[in-house]
Structure formats: C-alpha cells, structure tokens
Motif scaffolding. Structure first.
Motif, PDB file in Angstrom:
ATOM      1  N   VAL A 157       9.591  33.295  10.927  1.00  0.00           N
ATOM      2  CA  VAL A 157       8.560  33.972  11.721  1.00  0.00           C
ATOM      3  C   VAL A 157       8.946  34.005  13.194  1.00  0.00           C
ATOM      4  CG1 VAL A 157       6.122  33.953  12.405  1.00  0.00           C
ATOM      5  CG2 VAL A 157       6.775  33.212  10.096  1.00  0.00           C
ATOM      6  N   LEU A 158       8.902  35.208  13.772  1.00  0.00           N
ATOM      7  CA  LEU A 158       9.076  35.367  15.220  1.00  0.00           C
ATOM      8  C   LEU A 158       7.725  35.757  15.796  1.00  0.00           C
ATOM      9  CD1 LEU A 158      12.340  37.553  15.318  1.00  0.00           C
ATOM     10  CD2 LEU A 158      12.174  35.064  15.583  1.00  0.00           C
ATOM     11  N   LEU A 159       7.167  34.888  16.620  1.00  0.00           N
ATOM     12  CA  LEU A 159       5.841  35.124  17.186  1.00  0.00           C
ATOM     13  C   LEU A 159       5.997  35.598  18.633  1.00  0.00           C
ATOM     14  CD1 LEU A 159       2.717  34.623  16.688  1.00  0.00           C
ATOM     15  CD2 LEU A 159       3.090  32.453  17.847  1.00  0.00           C
ATOM     16  N   PHE A 160       5.610  36.850  18.886  1.00  0.00           N
ATOM     17  CA  PHE A 160       5.751  37.419  20.234  1.00  0.00           C
ATOM     18  C   PHE A 160       4.451  37.334  21.021  1.00  0.00           C
ATOM     19  CE2 PHE A 160       9.866  39.471  20.880  1.00  0.00           C
ATOM     20  CZ  PHE A 160      10.405  39.396  19.605  1.00  0.00           C
ATOM     21  N   GLY A 161       4.558  36.832  22.247  1.00  0.00           N
ATOM     22  CA  GLY A 161       3.414  36.797  23.148  1.00  0.00           C
ATOM     23  C   GLY A 161       3.804  37.398  24.482  1.00  0.00           C
ATOM     24  N   GLY A 162       2.858  37.422  25.405  1.00  0.00           N
ATOM     25  CA  GLY A 162       3.123  37.986  26.733  1.00  0.00           C
ATOM     26  C   GLY A 162       2.022  38.951  27.113  1.00  0.00           C
ATOM     27  N   THR A 174      -8.592  35.876  19.344  1.00  0.00           N
ATOM     28  CA  THR A 174      -7.173  35.995  19.002  1.00  0.00           C
ATOM     29  C   THR A 174      -6.948  36.000  17.500  1.00  0.00           C
ATOM     30  OG1 THR A 174      -6.961  33.628  19.236  1.00  0.00           O
ATOM     31  CG2 THR A 174      -6.338  34.956  21.124  1.00  0.00           C
ATOM     32  N   LEU A 175      -8.037  35.940  16.739  1.00  0.00           N
ATOM     33  CA  LEU A 175      -7.938  36.089  15.290  1.00  0.00           C
ATOM     34  C   LEU A 175      -7.028  35.059  14.643  1.00  0.00           C
ATOM     35  CD1 LEU A 175      -7.524  39.933  14.934  1.00  0.00           C
ATOM     36  CD2 LEU A 175      -9.517  38.633  14.234  1.00  0.00           C
ATOM     37  N   ASN A 176      -7.084  33.857  15.158  1.00  0.00           N
ATOM     38  CA  ASN A 176      -6.249  32.797  14.638  1.00  0.00           C
ATOM     39  C   ASN A 176      -6.311  32.651  13.122  1.00  0.00           C
ATOM     40  OD1 ASN A 176      -4.467  31.095  15.866  1.00  0.00           O
ATOM     41  ND2 ASN A 176      -6.033  30.270  17.226  1.00  0.00           N
ATOM     42  N   ALA A 177      -7.537  32.551  12.611  1.00  0.00           N
ATOM     43  CA  ALA A 177      -7.720  32.319  11.173  1.00  0.00           C
ATOM     44  C   ALA A 177      -7.248  33.522  10.364  1.00  0.00           C
ATOM     45  CB  ALA A 177      -9.171  32.013  10.874  1.00  0.00           C
ATOM     46  N   GLU A 178      -7.671  34.721  10.793  1.00  0.00           N
ATOM     47  CA  GLU A 178      -7.289  35.936  10.057  1.00  0.00           C
ATOM     48  C   GLU A 178      -5.775  36.109  10.020  1.00  0.00           C
ATOM     49  OE1 GLU A 178     -11.038  37.802  11.930  1.00  0.00           O
ATOM     50  OE2 GLU A 178     -10.152  35.810  11.951  1.00  0.00           O
ATOM     51  N   LEU A 179      -5.143  35.752  11.120  1.00  0.00           N
ATOM     52  CA  LEU A 179      -3.697  35.890  11.212  1.00  0.00           C
ATOM     53  C   LEU A 179      -3.011  35.007  10.160  1.00  0.00           C
ATOM     54  CD1 LEU A 179      -1.693  37.388  12.967  1.00  0.00           C
ATOM     55  CD2 LEU A 179      -1.579  35.402  14.447  1.00  0.00           C
ATOM     56  N   THR A 180      -3.501  33.791  10.018  1.00  0.00           N
ATOM     57  CA  THR A 180      -2.919  32.876   9.038  1.00  0.00           C
ATOM     58  C   THR A 180      -3.149  33.395   7.619  1.00  0.00           C
ATOM     59  OG1 THR A 180      -3.566  31.154  10.566  1.00  0.00           O
ATOM     60  CG2 THR A 180      -2.710  30.437   8.456  1.00  0.00           C
ATOM     61  N   THR A 197      -1.007  28.360  20.838  1.00  0.00           N
ATOM     62  CA  THR A 197      -2.172  27.960  20.026  1.00  0.00           C
ATOM     63  C   THR A 197      -2.053  28.604  18.649  1.00  0.00           C
ATOM     64  OG1 THR A 197      -3.324  28.570  22.056  1.00  0.00           O
ATOM     65  CG2 THR A 197      -4.646  27.581  20.320  1.00  0.00           C
ATOM     66  N   ILE A 198      -1.632  29.860  18.630  1.00  0.00           N
ATOM     67  CA  ILE A 198      -1.460  30.561  17.356  1.00  0.00           C
ATOM     68  C   ILE A 198      -0.333  29.901  16.562  1.00  0.00           C
ATOM     69  CG2 ILE A 198      -0.827  32.769  16.311  1.00  0.00           C
ATOM     70  CD1 ILE A 198      -2.161  34.140  18.694  1.00  0.00           C
ATOM     71  N   ALA A 199       0.750  29.552  17.260  1.00  0.00           N
ATOM     72  CA  ALA A 199       1.884  28.907  16.586  1.00  0.00           C
ATOM     73  C   ALA A 199       1.450  27.594  15.935  1.00  0.00           C
ATOM     74  CB  ALA A 199       3.008  28.652  17.587  1.00  0.00           C
ATOM     75  N   GLU A 200       0.605  26.853  16.626  1.00  0.00           N
ATOM     76  CA  GLU A 200       0.136  25.571  16.064  1.00  0.00           C
ATOM     77  C   GLU A 200      -0.668  25.798  14.783  1.00  0.00           C
ATOM     78  OE1 GLU A 200      -1.890  23.770  19.406  1.00  0.00           O
ATOM     79  OE2 GLU A 200       0.032  23.650  20.467  1.00  0.00           O
ATOM     80  N   THR A 201      -1.553  26.798  14.818  1.00  0.00           N
ATOM     81  CA  THR A 201      -2.352  27.106  13.625  1.00  0.00           C
ATOM     82  C   THR A 201      -1.453  27.521  12.470  1.00  0.00           C
ATOM     83  OG1 THR A 201      -4.019  27.976  15.129  1.00  0.00           O
ATOM     84  CG2 THR A 201      -4.346  28.418  12.792  1.00  0.00           C
ATOM     85  N   ILE A 202      -0.502  28.393  12.771  1.00  0.00           N
ATOM     86  CA  ILE A 202       0.391  28.883  11.710  1.00  0.00           C
ATOM     87  C   ILE A 202       1.219  27.737  11.132  1.00  0.00           C
ATOM     88  CG2 ILE A 202       2.397  30.329  11.244  1.00  0.00           C
ATOM     89  CD1 ILE A 202       1.353  32.325  13.262  1.00  0.00           C
ATOM     90  N   ALA A 203       1.726  26.892  12.026  1.00  0.00           N
ATOM     91  CA  ALA A 203       2.554  25.771  11.580  1.00  0.00           C
ATOM     92  C   ALA A 203       1.752  24.855  10.656  1.00  0.00           C
ATOM     93  CB  ALA A 203       3.085  25.004  12.779  1.00  0.00           C
ATOM     94  N   VAL A 257       4.361  28.407  29.023  1.00  0.00           N
ATOM     95  CA  VAL A 257       4.725  26.992  29.134  1.00  0.00           C
ATOM     96  C   VAL A 257       5.380  26.393  27.879  1.00  0.00           C
ATOM     97  CG1 VAL A 257       2.435  26.058  28.510  1.00  0.00           C
ATOM     98  CG2 VAL A 257       3.909  24.795  30.097  1.00  0.00           C
ATOM     99  N   LYS A 258       4.958  26.853  26.682  1.00  0.00           N
ATOM    100  CA  LYS A 258       5.536  26.249  25.481  1.00  0.00           C
ATOM    101  C   LYS A 258       6.426  27.194  24.684  1.00  0.00           C
ATOM    102  CE  LYS A 258       2.065  22.697  24.885  1.00  0.00           C
ATOM    103  NZ  LYS A 258       0.821  22.342  24.181  1.00  0.00           N
ATOM    104  N   ALA A 259       6.822  28.304  25.302  1.00  0.00           N
ATOM    105  CA  ALA A 259       7.656  29.278  24.592  1.00  0.00           C
ATOM    106  C   ALA A 259       9.013  28.666  24.238  1.00  0.00           C
ATOM    107  CB  ALA A 259       7.865  30.503  25.464  1.00  0.00           C
ATOM    108  N   ASN A 260       9.558  29.077  23.084  1.00  0.00           N
ATOM    109  CA  ASN A 260      10.913  28.665  22.732  1.00  0.00           C
ATOM    110  C   ASN A 260      11.933  29.569  23.415  1.00  0.00           C
ATOM    111  OD1 ASN A 260       9.356  28.387  19.676  1.00  0.00           O
ATOM    112  ND2 ASN A 260      10.216  26.587  20.682  1.00  0.00           N
ATOM    113  N   ILE A 261      11.564  30.849  23.516  1.00  0.00           N
ATOM    114  CA  ILE A 261      12.452  31.815  24.154  1.00  0.00           C
ATOM    115  C   ILE A 261      11.623  32.630  25.139  1.00  0.00           C
ATOM    116  CG2 ILE A 261      13.965  33.831  23.767  1.00  0.00           C
ATOM    117  CD1 ILE A 261      14.234  32.766  20.813  1.00  0.00           C
TER     118      ILE A 261
END
Ligand SMILES: Nc1nc2c(ncn2[C@@H]2O[C@H](COP(=O)(O)OP(=O)(O)O)[C@@H](O)[C@H]2O)c(=O)[nH]1
Ligand SMILES: [Mg+2]
Lengths: 207, 127
Positions: free
Chosen positions: A3-8, A76-82, A109-115, A151-155
């Motif tokens: 999974v590649l999660l894009f933000g910005g 941000t639809l955290n639950a629906e996204l998962t 925050t989304i990454a944490e939910t997905i993880a 702040v917590k981005a990997n890339i």
C-alpha cells in the motif's frame, strides 16, 4: 498487497504524481498480470464534495479506481477506507494499492488505522506531497496542518519546484527537514516526466 | 492574520455535476474559454476577499474530456486528443471549488451565479 498512502495539501499535486507512479508500476507488470481479469493495481480516491474529479482523470487513463466521497472535508473516512481496502484485498488481492487521501487528512492517522485493521498488507508507506509554490503561504496560514501532514511521512516529495529558484528550493527543503529529518526526500516537478529512478527507489523501499 | 485561519475552521466546498444543453452546437474552444473565465473569476473573487483557495477543479465529460485545475494562481489545462476539434450540443460539467474563509452558502451563490454568467449563450440546464 503493498500500500502506498498519499497525503499532502489540496492541490499539491497528488493526482499528477499518482498518474506517474501508476504508469511506472504498470510498466513493470508481467504479461500474465496485464492479461488477468483481476487488476494488479487498484487506486482508492478519497475526495471531498458531491462530485469526484481526480478519479475521472485516473479512470480516463484506464486505471482501476475506487471512489470514496466524503461529504465533509474534516471527515477523513478512516473506517470506510479500511473497509474498502479489506474488500479489495478479499476480491482482488492486487500487488499494489495506491490511496489518495483528501488534502485535509492527516496521512499518519490513516496509516495507523490501516496498519491496525487492514488485512493482508505486506507493506504500507506514507508518501506526502508538499507544494513548493505555496509552501511559504501555506506554512504561514496553516502551519499546524502542514507540519502534521509531513512529520511522520516515510517519503516526502517536494513538488512544483519548477515554480521556484534553486535557492528557494533549498530553503523549503531545510524547513521540511526541520519538521521531518528522517524521511526519504525528493524535490520534483510532476509537470515533467520524473526520473523513474525516484519511483524505483520509493517503490523498492516500500516492498 | 484573519480569524478563520487561526481557528482552523474547515473550508467551504462547492461541488456539483451539471448537464448543460446548447440551443446551437458550441465549439470546445468556447466551452474551454467559459470555464477558464469561471476559474479565474472564483480565484479573483477569493483574492479580493483575502480568502485562500484550496483548489478549483473542472472536468468536462462528453465525447471528449477537458480538465482544468488551479490553486488560485495559474490554471492548468489538459484535454483528450480530439478535444480541440469537437463541437457539442450537450456537456456534463463536474466542478469543485474549495475555499477557506467563507461560508458554503456564499461560495455556492457566487460560484453558481458566475457559472451562469460564463455560459450566457443559449444554454439550458438539464440537471
Ligand atoms: N507548476 C506545476 N504545477 C503542478 C505540478 N504538479 C501539479 N501541478 C498543478 O497543481 C494542480 C493540482 O494538481 P493535482 O495533481 O490535481 O493535485 P492534488 O489536488 O493534490 O491531487 C494542478 O493544476 C496541476 O496541474 C508541478 O510540478 N508544477
Ligand atoms: Mg487529487
């Protein structure tokens, strides 16, 4: 499933970049993958408002896109996204899933939910796009949102460097580095063809 | 700094799909110019009021496609291959404007009114 999660922020260039990354990934697919009825890459577009637009751009490229429209921007639809991700895993189990979050979302925050709740995920990387053209304006007007996204981005992809002078790019890079010193960092312009070596590194780093 | 920014309140969103019919066939060029004008007017209005544009995006769906996108500065234009030669008697517009500093109601009024003004040539709204 990788999974590649894009933000910005809104308009930073997420969709333009995803188009390039998607083309790069598709190029690397085997004949068997390309001929299969099940796509090896699925894109989830989380947009705000009643009408999706970026999903239509990606679909026009022949990509497999799932839409998640949020009526309200702070949702941000955290639950629906998962749920959506888990459905994709069950039905298609593609090699790659790209998620474009809304420009107001906090990707980590989304990454944490997905993880925590996502199934069958082999790797998950957060890629945050920063808008070089509007960096000064946005980091003055909404510093908390911009910092929190990065702040917590990997890339981190600093996009639209075509709009700045090289010294200005260095300045923006420094402020980003102060917020997140450990992420992989690339300064790019998605208006041009980005050096595929950058996608290769980002993607390998994710596998 | 204005109050809205320090309070971090959410932006106003105008987002709609509209199908327009034309009494006579209209060139893609004319549709494109009308929509560019609309994006410019929303940008200028936001600037005048010291609002911040999140983004303004347009996607035209017909036999051919047009994509406009802006963050309140320059406008980026992309289209399908046959766009320039196309003439239309009907198009579906997908438009979204996200603006910080104003209310949904005000943005909607301004966006609708300007959109109508930009398509002031024998246009009927179907939806
Ligand atoms: N000058 C410049 N504009 C860009 C670049 N990348 C994207 N844009 C423009 O920025 C706007 C927003 O891009 P988009 O990919 O839709 O961003 P998203 O809202 O984050 O998905 C569009 O008008 C793009 O054409 C870039 O590298 N340079
Ligand atoms: Mg987008």
């Amino acid at each position: 499933m990788n999974v590649l999660l894009f933000g910005g922020f809104l308009g930073s260039g997420k969709t333009s970049i995803i188009l390039q990354v998607a083309r790069y990934l598709v190029k690397g697919f085997s004949k068997q993958q390309l001929e299969s009825d099940k796509p090896s890459l699925v894109i989830i577009e989380n947009e705000v408002g009643e009408t999706g637009i970026d999903d239509k751009i990606l679909k026009a490229e022949g990509l497999n896109v799932r839409e998640l429209i949020a009526g309200c921007i702070c949702c941000t639809l955290n639950a629906e996204l998962t749920v959506c991700l888990n459905e994709i895993q069950e039905e298609l189990s593609p090699q790659w899933v790209i998620i474009e979050t809304t420009g107001m979302a906090f990707p980590h925050t989304i990454a944490e939910t997905i993880a925590k709740y996502g199934k069958g995920i082999d790797s998950l990387k957060t890629i945050v796009v920063a808008d070089a053209e509007r960096w000064d304006e946005l980091s003055t007007i909404m510093p908390d949102l911009i910092e929190e996204q990065i702040v917590k981005a990997n890339i981190i992809l600093l996009n639209k460097i075509d709009c700045l002078e090289p010294e200005q790019v260095c300045g923006v890079k420094e402020s980003i580095r102060r917020i997140n010193p450990s992420a992989l960092f690339y300064a790019i312009s998605a208006h041009d063809e980005v050096n595929p070596q950058i996608w290769r590194t980002a993607v390998t780093y994710c596998e | 700094m204005s109050e809205w920014s320090t309070k971090h309140s959410g932006p106003a969103i105008f987002s709609e799909t509209q199908t327009l019919g034309f009494l006579e066939k209209v060139t893609s060029e004319k549709i494109q110019q009308s929509l560019i004008l609309w994006v410019k007017e929303i940008s200028d209005w936001s600037k005048d009021k010291a609002y911040l544009v999140g983004h303004i995006k347009v996607f035209v769906e017909g036999l051919e496609n047009l994509w406009l996108s802006s963050t309140g500065r320059s406008i980026n234009i992309k289209h399908s291959q046959g766009w320039s030669e196309w003439t239309a008697d009907m198009v579906t517009l997908n438009v979204t404007a996200i603006v910080f500093g104003t209310s949904k109601k005000v943005l909607e009024e301004v966006a609708q009114e300007r959109l109508k003004a930009c398509f002031n040539f024998g246009t009927e709204l179907y939806k």
